[in-house]
Structure formats: structure tokens, C-alpha cells
Scaffold this active site. Structure first.
Site, PDB file in Angstrom:
ATOM      1  N   ASP A  10      41.244  58.684  46.628  1.00 37.44           N
ATOM      2  CA  ASP A  10      40.066  59.354  46.097  1.00 37.44           C
ATOM      3  C   ASP A  10      39.395  60.265  47.111  1.00 37.44           C
ATOM      4  O   ASP A  10      38.569  61.101  46.737  1.00 37.44           O
ATOM      5  CB  ASP A  10      39.028  58.290  45.701  1.00 37.44           C
ATOM      6  CG  ASP A  10      39.154  57.863  44.265  1.00 37.44           C
ATOM      7  OD1 ASP A  10      39.568  58.688  43.439  1.00 37.44           O
ATOM      8  OD2 ASP A  10      38.848  56.697  43.976  1.00 37.44           O
TER       9      ASP A  10
HETATM   10  C1  GLC Z   1      34.583  56.351  47.647  1.00 31.94           C
HETATM   11  C2  GLC Z   1      35.426  55.273  48.300  1.00 31.94           C
HETATM   12  C3  GLC Z   1      36.720  55.063  47.594  1.00 31.94           C
HETATM   13  C4  GLC Z   1      36.450  54.876  46.128  1.00 31.94           C
HETATM   14  C5  GLC Z   1      35.591  55.992  45.557  1.00 31.94           C
HETATM   15  C6  GLC Z   1      35.250  55.716  44.128  1.00 31.94           C
HETATM   16  O1  GLC Z   1      35.173  57.574  47.775  1.00 31.94           O
HETATM   17  O2  GLC Z   1      35.672  55.562  49.644  1.00 31.94           O
HETATM   18  O3  GLC Z   1      37.385  53.940  48.110  1.00 31.94           O
HETATM   19  O4  GLC Z   1      37.659  54.846  45.443  1.00 31.94           O
HETATM   20  O5  GLC Z   1      34.411  56.127  46.280  1.00 31.94           O
HETATM   21  O6  GLC Z   1      34.595  56.769  43.526  1.00 31.94           O
HETATM   22  C1  GLC Z   2      39.385  52.616  45.448  1.00 31.33           C
HETATM   23  C2  GLC Z   2      39.502  53.127  44.034  1.00 31.33           C
HETATM   24  C3  GLC Z   2      40.925  53.511  43.707  1.00 31.33           C
HETATM   25  C4  GLC Z   2      41.470  54.410  44.763  1.00 31.33           C
HETATM   26  C5  GLC Z   2      41.313  53.836  46.159  1.00 31.33           C
HETATM   27  C6  GLC Z   2      41.720  54.765  47.234  1.00 31.33           C
HETATM   28  O1  GLC Z   2      40.020  51.385  45.540  1.00 31.33           O
HETATM   29  O2  GLC Z   2      39.050  52.176  43.103  1.00 31.33           O
HETATM   30  O3  GLC Z   2      40.980  54.128  42.462  1.00 31.33           O
HETATM   31  O4  GLC Z   2      42.808  54.629  44.487  1.00 31.33           O
HETATM   32  O5  GLC Z   2      39.953  53.501  46.363  1.00 31.33           O
HETATM   33  O6  GLC Z   2      40.841  55.832  47.373  1.00 31.33           O
END
Ligand code: GLC
Ligand code: GLC
Length: 808
Positions: A483
């Protein structure tokens, strides 16, 4: 250092000191009504949606940590205490918290009095039941007072914590005998209220928070408890609570139990009122009547145990190592159930007011859940697919109550569609239920625009093909699995989100990870197309995957590992040419899982590079070197301090991809080493470093660049649970369902000499015995006494038992 121990026979983790390194929590509830409960009774409960239907209040990020929960205070001749230690924190002569599967039992003893509180949400019940048992351990009779306590949340958890100009005037309750009713906002649009009752006459009660605590007192100094005297307060505006006072006399050795019920009740609109201003209590009374005796609670507990015994018998293993067995047989599937139920909404790190259900998260959660309750997995798949857009892209998140896509976040995460293929394939392999592919499912929840579920998969698959960049690799969009890799965002302002602002909808930024995911999903997609009778589509899909593999080897290979991406300017991400972030874990794991470069030797080289550059004793970090400054063209990934979260933290979710990739190359010892390094039961001995629960996975462990290397955060709600389930049970122990039969193909470490797995699938039971010499390739498989070719055991008739012996 440990703070308790596993009790495998009871399927419990037993915490023996209240001073754990962090609140260690558990979940109550199985389908609609849930509670989060810490080892000292902290936490809250809600009906279906942690944001919109929250019954009790919880203050996140508080000092001290974890105050607010269901508390049972004991007033004993001037002395007062709580069996969970907090919030009064009076020393206990004995403390024990047993976190079991969907229940928690907390016991405290002080001055010869024992208080044991069992918490559960009975099956098919919208309520928490708390059975409080007081026992006189001394030689003389004694009398004590018991004060219950919960603080009500005004339903909408976000509004509850922000809108005080309104909320301090809306609180309303009714008190009827031993039952307290919380009815804030019931007079207008709500048709639900909360009920908190006990099966005994009360000596007093309180429903007004200030009367209970006293305005200037802390949680451990409630004036009602300290003085041993309820105020019989009736809340009016301000903050409504529920508290009962019970007078208890105990002969030497005697024990008495009280059953408290904290529940959620809904009335039909036309039956809301008993008479003007008085709520209709009939359904609440029916609920309370079901839990009037300790025996009824025992019966409810027995049902929960049976429920779990049934579920856990789908896959059981004996490996000779109790730590492996307890992960496989108990705690990993348990966490998979929790992630299925909660998605990423409510934990001690997720506030229950933020994200709803994630499209990619929920699809991956299915991988660890389909074998537990396939019918619920089926329903979930249809809900998720209905949030897909006609062009194959998908809402990134949706709300569990409305099942509608979330417009704030929107779509554009180009990995999302492919996870639907992975989730659906897992469901069909487990059940054989091809009929799901013919279900009519809306696009964007529009009943006028629908297609079969297979059509949805097709749009997913083609969404990748239709959105390729200059190298022929998939365009990344807002982000892929990571993300925080935001290659189209370029955010310079602190107040804007990284993923959804300034999206340049670039036609250049490409993801090697999505390419790997696509190639991995293609054989499943092609098999399903064939099963539907679409032979041409199947053939095309296989060809498209073969081409994509070539593109990866040509443009996604950096010499010793797979590249991560190309950015907006066409520059490489995750290459030795980069200043920071030269190698990333995700494409190494997923491309090798997909089989890319296995024949040509690139796969082996990529995994060797992972070991040399990314592996640590606490797990594999996400990339190296960590980003030390903000790279606007890469986005959020470079905002975390080095070693945390996506900036070179050990992001446990992707570690099992490398574990599985190692099994693709047949390297069982390495696979097992990786699996062990993040497995909570193997980290129990270093709980003072790890800090979180030793019975569930955390999303993240601080990486080697962080001063707190080895410290975990974000326990419970993470794709780590499902993927480790897949890694250990399907690839290391090697028993996995495929369309045509049960694959039995273990890739074991030398330390597991013998293995037994019992797998129930499609109505039959498979008893697998493996002897591991580490030398036999290919494996020799004997089914019901007859040697067979290969490692696929055809599905047996329902009710059958199949004996499988494997020598590897
Ligand atoms: C932030 C976190 C990530 C998560 C995302 C959800 O970017 O670092 O882990 O998946 O928020 O929106
Ligand atoms: C968080 C989010 C997932 C994403 C991950 C890596 O776990 O829930 O959707 O893939 O972060 O950013």
C-alpha cells in the site's frame, strides 16, 4: 522470557502475571456479536460493525494502556480489588488468565477470596455472558460486595469520541429490577438498545458514570467501590454506565456464581415501545432467560468447545514438535477465523472506526478460512465480487453492514482484482462447488448490471492484460500489495493521503509483483475456465501467463533478483542501480511461487539473494537498504523511520511467500527456518523482545534498521495468518486440495522425521503418514495399500476414509 504457557489439551494460553509486556487480547464471538478482551478484562463489544453498533466504550491510545472493559470489583471489608488486577491494580495472591477459543477466563485471589470470571459469547447469541464465581478459600465465613461495571458507547464509535456538545446531553437508560437498559437515541431512529442484567437480586445499582467514579477519580478509585455503596443513580445525559451491586455471603469453602448478560437487542419499528417512553423489553427478557443458571453457561461453553473441535478437526497434524502442532492444530486456524470475521476493523491496533473490509485483504483471508466454514466463505466471495467495477477494477474497501464500496478510497489498486481469482480458486479446490461460478453477481452493487462470478474472474484477469505499461508489465495504479509504494502520487503536502491524492493515472509505473501474482493465478483461472467449458479462454490464459513470465525474465530481472517495479519516470525500483531500496521481498516470493525462473535458475538466485540480504533472526525484512529520506516518487514507503512497517520492517504477511517459494525449489530446511522465525509459538521464549501475544501473528516486527529490532506490532488482523496457514499446512507439511484431488507433497525439514496429517475434505477423511528420509525424490505414495504415480490422490466418495503413506 515467558509470561505464561500453552495448555495444549485445553487449547488455551495461560497468562500467569498481569504485567505482560503489552495487553494480550482475545476475541469473543463467532458470527455477529463480538468482544475484544485483554488479559485483565479490558476491551469492548459490538454487534456486527465495530463503528456503527458499538455497545461499550473503549479509549484507544490511553494512559495507562488498556483502561475500559468489563470490570468486576470486589469490596471486602474496606479492601477493594479486581480479579484481572487492572484497573484497581491491588496486588493479587494469584492471577491467571486463560485465553481459549472464543472465551476468556480470568481468576484473581486476594486474602483468601477467589474471583473467577468466565467471558464468552454463546453461539447464535448477541450477547457477552460473564459468569463470576466467588469462592471463600478461608476457614471462617465472610461477606463481600461485588460491583459490576461497563461503560456504554453511544453506538457510533466515531461520533462517541468526538461529538461531546451533543453526546453529553443524550444518554438515557431504564432500570428494571436487576436489569439495566441502555437506550440512548432509541427514541428516534434507532430500533436497538443494550441490556445488562444479572441472575440475582441487586443491593444497588448505578447508571451514571460520575456518580459511580466521582468526578476526579481514576478507574482504580471509583467512589462507589471504595465506599462499598451504590448510589442508585439514573443517567440523564452525560455518560451512561451499567453497574450492579450484589451482596455475597460465603461459608468456609463455599462458592457462588452470578451470571451477567450484556446484550444487543433489536425491535421491529412497530414494536419499539411497551408504552410511551418505555422500551419493549420482551426480547431482552427472552435473552436473559437463556442464561439464568451456571449450568446454562456450562452448556453454552460446551457448545463453543464442540464448535471448535469440529472446525479444528478439518486439518490436524502430528509433527513431533509441540510448537508446530499448536500452531497448526489450534492457534493459526483460530486467528484465521478472527481475521475472516474482523477483516482489518477491530483490534488493539485497529480502532474499528477506520477501514472496513479490504478487497485484497478479504480475498487473502479466505485462503486460511475456506476449510473452516466453506458456506460462509461462499457468501463472502459473492459480497466481495459485488464491489467489483465492470472494467474489472475494484473498490479497495467496503463496509460490512452495507456491503457497499467505500468512495473515500475508491479503486485503482491494480493488484486487487487478481486476489479475487486466488480467493475463489481456494474455495472451489476446497469444496468442488463449481456452481458458485454461475452465480449472478452485480458489478458495483448495481442489480441492473450483473454477470456470473466467472465473468467477474474473467474481468479480473483481463484487467491486468488491459493495463500494461511500456515494458509489457502490469501498471501498478495507486499501489499494489504494498500500500505504501505509491508511484503515481507525488505528495508534498502533509494533510493529504498518500494513495489517493494527485494520482497521475500514469501509464508508466509498472509492478513486477503484480506480474508474479498474475502468473501465479493463471493456471487456476485457466482450470476454472475449462471447467466452465471455455477451452479457448483457458488456452489464451495459459499463453498470456507464459508471455508474462517471459516479460518478467526480460524486463523484471536485475541479475541476481527480481526487480520490484518501474516508477513514473520509467526508473527501476528494487535494483542494484538504486541508491536505497535495491532488493524487495515481494517479487522474489511471488515470482518463484508462480514458477518464474525455476527452470532457468533465476528463482534459486533470487532466493539466495533474499537470504543474503534480507533475512534476519526475526524474519525477512521487506527491502534493503532502508529508505533514509523521503522519496516523493516512491511515496509512503519512504516515510516510515528505517526498519518500521513498509520501510524495511519485517512485514510478516509476505514472509510466507518466501517460505512457499523455498518449497517450490524443494528446500525444506530453509522453508521451515523462515516459517519458524515469525511463528508466535516459536517466539514465546523471547516475549520480552517480541512483546505481543505468543499465540497469534503480528503484522510487523521491527527490522534490523530499527533500534527496537524484533519488537512486534499490530497483532491479530493481518494476512500473515492466512498465508502462514497456507505455507505450513499446504507446502511444508504439503497436504492441499486441488481441483482433481488431494495433493500430498511434503517438503519437510530434516528435524521432522515422521508426520501424520488427518484432513477432512469434501466429506471424506484422509489419513496421511509421512516418513521423511530427506532422500527420496520423487516421493513414493501408497494409497490404501496400492502404490500410485505422482502425488495427487483422487477425491474419495463422501463418507470414505483414505489411508495414504508417503515416503520422501
Ligand atoms: C498504511 C500502512 C499500511 C496499510 C495502509 C492501509 O499505509 O502503512 O500497512 O496497509 O495504511 O490503508
Ligand atoms: C496492510 C494492508 C494490506 C497491505 C499491507 C502492505 O496489511 O491491510 O492490504 O497489503 O498492509 O502494505
Amino acid at each position: 522470557m515467558r509470561f505464561g504457557h500453552f495448555d495444549d489439551d485445553a487449547r488455551e494460553y495461560v497468562i500467569t502475571t498481569p504485567r505482560t509486556p503489552y495487553p494480550w487480547i482475545n476475541y469473543l464471538g463467532t458470527e455477529q456479536f463480538f468482544g475484544l478482551i485483554s488479559h485483565s478484562g479490558g476491551g469492548y463489544c459490538f454487534y456486527r460493525d465495530a463503528r456503527f453498533r458499538r455497545l461499550t466504550r473503549y479509549r484507544y491510545n490511553n494512559v495507562p494502556t488498556d483502561v475500559g472493559g468489563r470490570y468486576y470489583f470486589i469490596h471486602d471489608g474496606g479492601d477493594f480489588w479486581t480479579p484481572g488486577w487492572a484497573p484497581v491494580k491491588r496486588d493479587l495472591d494469584r492471577f491467571e488468565c486463560r485465553h481459549g477459543l472464543s472465551y476468556t477466563q480470568i481468576t484473581g485471589e486476594r486474602n483468601g477470596l477467589r474471583a473467577e470470571v468466565l467471558h464468552l459469547v454463546p453461539l447464535a447469541t448477541n450477547a457477552e455472558v460473564h459468569r463470576v464465581t466467588l469462592k471463600n478459600l478461608g476457614k471462617s465465613p465472610r461477606s463481600a460486595k461485588l460491583f459490576s461495571f461497563v461503560e456504554f458507547c453511544l453506538w457510533n464509535a466515531w461520533d462517541d469520541q468526538t461529538n461531546y456538545q451533543r453526546n453529553f446531553s443524550t444518554g438515557e437508560v431504564e432500570v428494571d429490577g436487576s436489569t439495566i437498559y441502555h437506550k440512548t437515541e432509541y427514541r428516534e431512529r434507532r430500533d436497538h438498545y443494550a441490556v445488562y442484567g444479572v441472575n440475582a437480586p441487586v443491593a444497588g445499582f448505578d447508571t451514571d458514570r460520575e456518580s459511580f467514579f466521582g468526578l476526579w477519580n481514576s478507574w482504580g478509585e471509583a467512589q462507589v467501590v471504595a465506599e462499598g455503596r451504590s448510589r442508585d443513580s439514573v443517567a440523564s445525559g452525560w455518560a451512561p454506565i451499567g453497574s450492579h451491586q450484589l451482596a455475597v455471603s460465603l461459608a468456609p469453602g463455599e462458592e457462588k456464581s452470578f451470571v451477567f448478560v450484556l446484550g444487543y437487542v433489536e425491535n421491529p419499528a412497530e414494536e419499539k415501545w411497551e408504552r410511551p417512553g418505555v422500551i419493549n423489553k420482551t426480547p431482552a427478557r427472552e435473552l436473559l432467560a437463556r442464561f439464568q443458571s451456571a449450568d446454562q453457561v456450562d452448556a453454552a461453553m460446551a457448545e463453543i468447545r464442540d464448535y471448535w473441535s469440529g472446525m479444528l478437526s478439518k486439518y490436524t497434524a502430528r509433527t513431533g514438535d509441540p510448537r508446530v502442532d499448536r500452531m497448526v492444530n489450534i492457534w493459526n486456524p483460530y486467528q484465521c477465523m478472527v481475521t475472516f470475521n474482523m477483516s482489518r476493523s477491530a483490534s488493539y491496533f485497529e480502532t474499528g472506526i477506520g477501514r472496513g473490509m479490504g478487497f485484497r485483504d478479504s480475498n487473502q483471508d479466505l485462503l486460511g478460512f475456506v476449510h473452516l466454514v466453506p458456506e460462509r466463505a461462499r457468501e463472502r466471495i459473492l459480497d466481495i465480487a459485488a464491489t467489483q467495477f465492470p472494467d474489472g477494477s475494484a473498490y479497495h474497501q467496503y463496509q460490512p453492514l452495507t456491503k457497499r464500496g467505500n468512495n473515500d478510497v475508491g479503486s485503482g489498486f491494480n493488484d486487487d482484482p487478481v486476489w479475487l481469482i486466488e480467493g475463489v480458486a481456494a474455495y472451489i479446490k476446497e469444496t468442488g462447488d463449481l456452481s458458485i461460478l454461475k452465480e449472478d453477481v452485480p458489478f458495483d452493487n448495481d442489480p441492473k448490471n450483473t454477470g456470473t462470478l466467472f465473468e467477474h474472474l474473467k474481468r479480473s484477469f483481463h484487467h491486468v492484460l488491459n493495463n500494461r505499461g511500456p515494458h509489457g508489465l502490469p501498471l501498478i495504479g495507486r499501489a499494489d500489495w504494498n500500500d505504501c509504494l505509491n508511484l503515481n502520487c507525488f505528495s508534498e503536502q502533509p494533510d493529504e493521503p498518500f494513495q489517493t491524492t494527485g494520482n497521475r493515472v500514469g501509464k508508466t509505473a509498472e509492478s513486477v509483483f503484480i506480474a508474479g501474482l498474475f502468473v501465479h493465478s493463471a493456471p487456476d483461472y485457466a482450470d476454472l475456465a475449462e471447467a466452465m467449458g471455455f477451452a479457448d479462454e483457458a488456452k489464451d490464459a495459459r499463453e498470456a501467463a507464459a508471455q508474462m513470465s517471459q516479460v518478467v525474465l526480460e524486463h523484471g530481472w536485475d541479475g541476481d533478483w527480481f526487480l520490484r517495479a518501474y516508477d513514473f519516470f520509467g526508473q527501476k525500483v528494487g535494483s542494484r542501480e538504486c541508491e536505497e531500496g535495491q532488493i524487495f521481498i515481494e517479487p522474489q516470493g511471488y515470482c518463484v511461487m508462480a514458477g518464474i525462473g525455476v527452470e532457468g535458475g533465476q528463482a534459486g538466485r533470487a532466493l539466495d539473494s533474499v537470504k543474503a540480504r534480507l533475512a534476519t533472526a526475526h524474519g525477512i525484512v521487506l527491502h534493503q537498504p532502508a529508505y533514509t529520506r523521503y522519496h516523493v516518487e516512491l511515496g509512503e514507503i519512504s516515510t516510515y523511520p528505517p526498519g518500521y512497517k513498509e520501510n524495511a520492517g519485517i512485514f510478516c504477511h509476505n514472509n510466507p511467500w518466501v517460505t512457499i517459494a523455498e518449497t517450490v525449489l524443494g528446500r525444506g530446511d530453509q522453508a521451515f527456518d523462515y516459517w519458524k522465525s515469525t511463528a508466535p509459538a516459536f517466539r514465546e521464549e523471547i516475549s520480552e523482545v517480541h512483546r505481543l501475544e505468543p499465540y497469534c501473528y503480528a503484522q510487523m516486527i521491527a527490522g534490523r534498521d530499527a533500534p527496537r529490532h524484533g519488537e512486534a506490532k499490530n497483532a491479530w488482523l493481518t494476512g500473515t495468518a492466512a498465508w502462514n496457514w497456507v505455507a505450513i499446512t499446504q507446502h511444508i507439511l504439503g497436504v492441499r486440495p486441488e481441483l482433481a484431488g488431494l495433493r500430498v507433497s511434503p517438503c519437510l525439514p530434516g528435524s521432522i522425521g515422521e508426520l501424520e496429517v488427518t484432513r477432512q475434505c469434501r466429506g471424506a477423511e484422509y489419513r496421511v503418514k509421512v516418513t521423511n528420509s530427506g532422500k527420496r525424490k520423487p516421493a513414493r505414495v501408497v494409497v490404501d495399500g496400492k502404490p500410485v504415480e505422482g502425488t495427487l490422490v483422487p477425491w474419495a466418495a463422501e463418507g470414505g476414509t483414505v489411508k495414504i503413506e508417503v515416503a520422501v
